[in-house]
Design a protein around this motif. Structure first.
Motif, short mmCIF file in Angstrom:
data_model
loop_
_atom_site.label_atom_id
_atom_site.label_comp_id
_atom_site.label_asym_id
_atom_site.label_seq_id
_atom_site.Cartn_x
_atom_site.Cartn_y
_atom_site.Cartn_z
N ALA A 1 5.82 9.44 -6.70
CA ALA A 1 6.38 8.47 -5.95
C ALA A 1 6.79 9.43 -4.75
CB ALA A 1 7.72 8.08 -6.78
N ALA A 2 7.04 10.64 -4.82
CA ALA A 2 7.70 11.50 -3.78
C ALA A 2 6.44 11.74 -2.70
CB ALA A 2 8.14 12.65 -4.05
N MET A 3 5.07 11.65 -3.23
CA MET A 3 4.29 11.92 -2.54
C MET A 3 3.51 10.70 -1.68
SD MET A 3 2.76 15.04 -2.48
CE MET A 3 1.24 14.68 -2.15
N GLN A 4 4.09 9.44 -1.77
CA GLN A 4 3.52 8.12 -1.40
C GLN A 4 3.53 7.98 0.18
OE1 GLN A 4 1.57 5.70 -3.09
NE2 GLN A 4 1.90 7.84 -4.36
N ILE A 5 4.56 8.48 0.77
CA ILE A 5 4.78 8.47 2.24
C ILE A 5 3.69 9.48 2.76
CG2 ILE A 5 6.40 8.60 4.15
CD1 ILE A 5 8.49 7.29 2.72
N PRO A 6 3.96 10.81 2.29
CA PRO A 6 3.03 11.91 2.95
C PRO A 6 1.53 11.44 2.80
CG PRO A 6 4.82 12.91 1.74
CD PRO A 6 4.89 11.51 1.22
N VAL A 7 1.18 10.89 1.59
CA VAL A 7 -0.20 10.59 1.38
C VAL A 7 -0.65 9.41 2.21
CG1 VAL A 7 -1.62 9.26 -0.20
CG2 VAL A 7 -0.63 11.27 -0.82
N ALA B 1 -1.29 10.68 -6.77
CA ALA B 1 -0.71 10.10 -5.69
C ALA B 1 -1.77 9.95 -4.70
CB ALA B 1 0.48 10.81 -5.07
N MET B 2 -2.81 10.56 -4.45
CA MET B 2 -3.64 10.33 -3.27
C MET B 2 -4.96 9.60 -3.66
SD MET B 2 -4.31 14.72 -2.87
CE MET B 2 -2.66 15.48 -1.82
N THR B 3 -4.62 8.85 -4.78
CA THR B 3 -6.00 7.97 -4.93
C THR B 3 -5.99 6.38 -4.41
OG1 THR B 3 -5.35 7.63 -7.23
CG2 THR B 3 -6.75 9.45 -6.70
N PHE B 4 -4.89 5.58 -5.03
CA PHE B 4 -4.96 4.49 -4.71
C PHE B 4 -4.67 4.06 -3.52
CE2 PHE B 4 -2.72 0.17 -5.37
CZ PHE B 4 -3.53 -0.56 -5.91
N ILE B 5 -3.66 4.60 -2.43
CA ILE B 5 -3.68 4.11 -1.19
C ILE B 5 -4.87 4.36 -0.50
CG2 ILE B 5 -2.56 4.63 0.85
CD1 ILE B 5 0.05 5.34 -0.74
N SER B 6 -5.80 5.57 -1.01
CA SER B 6 -7.13 5.83 -0.31
C SER B 6 -8.22 4.85 -0.39
CB SER B 6 -7.53 7.23 -0.56
OG SER B 6 -6.39 8.03 -0.35
N VAL B 7 -8.21 4.17 -1.71
CA VAL B 7 -9.06 3.31 -2.04
C VAL B 7 -8.81 2.03 -1.25
CG1 VAL B 7 -10.16 1.90 -4.08
CG2 VAL B 7 -9.32 4.21 -4.47
N LEU B 8 -7.61 1.34 -1.17
CA LEU B 8 -7.10 0.32 -0.22
C LEU B 8 -7.53 0.26 0.97
CD1 LEU B 8 -3.71 -0.70 -1.91
CD2 LEU B 8 -5.77 -1.44 -2.34
N SER C 1 1.82 1.07 2.86
CA SER C 1 1.35 0.93 1.63
C SER C 1 2.19 2.06 0.66
CB SER C 1 -0.08 1.12 1.47
OG SER C 1 -0.88 -0.01 2.07
N GLY C 2 2.12 3.17 1.29
CA GLY C 2 2.92 4.49 0.80
C GLY C 2 4.30 4.09 0.37
N ILE C 3 4.72 3.50 1.33
CA ILE C 3 6.31 3.26 1.02
C ILE C 3 6.48 1.81 -0.02
CG2 ILE C 3 8.38 2.05 2.04
CD1 ILE C 3 7.54 3.35 4.80
N ALA C 4 5.56 1.06 0.11
CA ALA C 4 5.69 -0.11 -0.99
C ALA C 4 5.16 0.45 -2.41
CB ALA C 4 4.71 -1.13 -0.69
N ASN C 5 4.32 1.39 -2.33
CA ASN C 5 3.89 1.70 -3.74
C ASN C 5 4.62 2.65 -4.33
OD1 ASN C 5 1.66 1.63 -5.62
ND2 ASN C 5 0.68 3.62 -5.13
N MET C 6 6.02 3.25 -4.00
CA MET C 6 6.85 4.05 -4.06
C MET C 6 7.64 3.09 -5.36
SD MET C 6 8.63 6.62 -1.67
CE MET C 6 9.35 5.28 -0.81
N GLY C 7 7.78 2.23 -5.14
CA GLY C 7 8.85 1.30 -5.78
C GLY C 7 8.73 1.19 -7.27
N GLY C 8 7.54 0.87 -7.63
CA GLY C 8 7.24 0.69 -9.06
C GLY C 8 7.41 1.97 -9.94
#
Length: 452
Positions: free
Chosen positions: A82-88, A136-143, A388-395
């Protein structure tokens, strides 16, 4: 919808290698090939992420720990994720998804190898943190790869297919790793998972094109201006990049980003916490099932998730208006099924109710992707990764809170005995309703400010 000033430029000069074709993302076979290569990294990440879900009891025995310490493995992994989502997201916006995916593979493999060789709690905990960082580096990159290759109307379906592919990784964990742990042992099983990364790394290096080629300008001509480049999913040119904090602030001010975060927060965590850690102990110790039967039910969760992913993908690709009905239906169904299971006399619900609960929790992951769709639809292309990183932190924040709360309540209800009764699990799982109610309230507040 408010538009960031940077995005109002009608046309600008951008390095051609970074941009999709002038007529927009092409789709087609080349797009599916690029997505397939990128999604292989996400499948690998899910295998690493969920590997502890079938090894919880083995880990407790190997490291001599109780429920609270056991939950620390998944909590730390999810916290790092979760902490890595915005940096990623910022890294993807600036350096492109290919480099970020390669870094993710390296971290996943290194962390899993260290976990395989660990014999003490401290080093094993640190290795799960490294796995969370790589994950943390995978899902946002794929999208982001998908956003460059596919037309916008196809993005909700491709996002659901990405989640569905990830469930293939979950299936490997539940169907293969559970058996391998008992036949091959701890070190051999997790070591083999670490080695998978070498093949995936080579696949990305050799085959992944993160954006379609762009026609070069005529010899001696000026660089091509690309219509709508302010909304392109490619990285912005260096001169046009806003400061990091400014980009984050612009994303957060967009109500669609915040709604996306709370949708992801509320829908994802019940199924996530169940599959990551507490599902197998609940079924084996709380409900008296064999490990084989419990693993079979976890496989049902994976298959259900895949089915709901296909269903939601089709619905969302046809109409954006389906976002909120899907979200609220999934929240309500999950809350009702958990309530029925926890209220059953003696804490031993019948098998049909457990199966129904697991089937409904299969909708949690696909519904959480609605949150990412809100973030994508309400932000310009140059900040899609950050949004996407901000939203992906939530869950994952909700999952972390749930894992911790359930672990603490289990230890309290059992008096630190190390084994947990059905009554202890019933008390502990009541904690699910805290994040569920908080997230629902926030969704209902924000939905009035966001158009579908």
């Amino acid at each position: 919808m408010p538009v960031d000033p940077v995005a109002r430029t009608a046309a600008r000069t951008v390095p051609t290698a970074e941009l999709p074709a002038p007529d927009g993302p092409p789709g087609g076979r080349a797009a599916w090939l690029a997505w397939s290569v990128a999604v292989s990294v996400y499948v690998l990440a899910v295998i690493h992420r969920t590997s502890l879900g079938v090894a919880g009891l083995d880990a407790a025995h190997r490291f001599g720990i109780g429920a609270s310490a056991l939950s620390a493995f998944s909590i730390l992994q999810v916290l790092v994720y979760a902490a890595m989502q915005i940096p990623v997201g910022l890294l993807v916006d600036r350096f492109g998804p290919r480099r970020v995916l390669l870094a993710g593979v390296v971290l996943l493999s290194a962390g899993q190898l260290a976990f395989a060789l660990s014999s003490a709690f401290g080093p094993a905990l640190a290795s799960r943190a490294v796995i969370g960082c790589g994950d943390a580096m995978t899902f946002i990159s794929v999208l982001r790869v998908a956003a460059r290759w596919f037309p916008a109307a196809q993005n909700p379906l491709v996002a659901q297919l990405t989640g569905l592919a990830g469930m293939g990784g979950n299936l490997v964990s539940t169907a293969v790793l559970a058996q391998a742990l008992h036949s091959q042992g701890w070190t051999a099983t997790f070591g083999a998972v670490a080695v998978l990364g070498a093949g995936v790394f080579a696949l990305v290096v050799l085959l992944l094109r993160e954006a379609p080629a762009v026609p070069q300008p005529p010899a001696g001509g000026a660089p091509m201006a690309v219509p709508g480049a302010g909304h392109s999913p490619a990285p912005a040119a260096a001169a046009d990049r806003p400061p990091l904090l400014t980009q984050i602030r612009h994303c957060w001010r967009e109500p669609g980003t915040r709604l996306g975060l709370w949708v992801h927060f509320t829908t994802q965590f019940p199924g996530n916490a169940f599959s990551l850690l507490w599902g197998l102990p609940y079924l084996v110790e709380g409900q008296g099932m064999s490990r084989g039967s419990a693993a079979g039910l976890l496989t049902v969760l994976v298959v259900s998730t895949m089915a709901f992913g296909l269903l939601f993908g089709r619905l969302l690709s046809r109409s954006a208006a389906a976002r909120m009905p899907i979200t609220l239906t999934v929240i309500a169904a999950t809350g009702v099924c958990w309530g029925a299971a926890l209220a059953w006399p003696g804490g031993h619900p019948p098998l049909w109710l457990i199966v129904l609960l697991i089937l409904v929790m299969g909708s949690n992951g696909p519904a959480s992707l609605v949150g990412l769709d809100y973030a994508r639809a309400h932000n310009p292309g140059h900040r899609l990764g950050t949004a996407s990183g901000i939203a992906n932190m939530g869950g994952f924040l909700a999952t972390m809170v749930t894992l911790l709360g359930v672990g603490v309540l289990l230890d309290a209800a059992s008096g630190g005995a190390g084994t947990y009764s059905a009554g202890a699990f019933r008390l502990a799982f009541c904690w699910l309703y805290a994040p569920l109610l908080l997230g629902t309230v926030m969704i209902l507040r924000l939905r009035r400010t966001v158009a579908s």
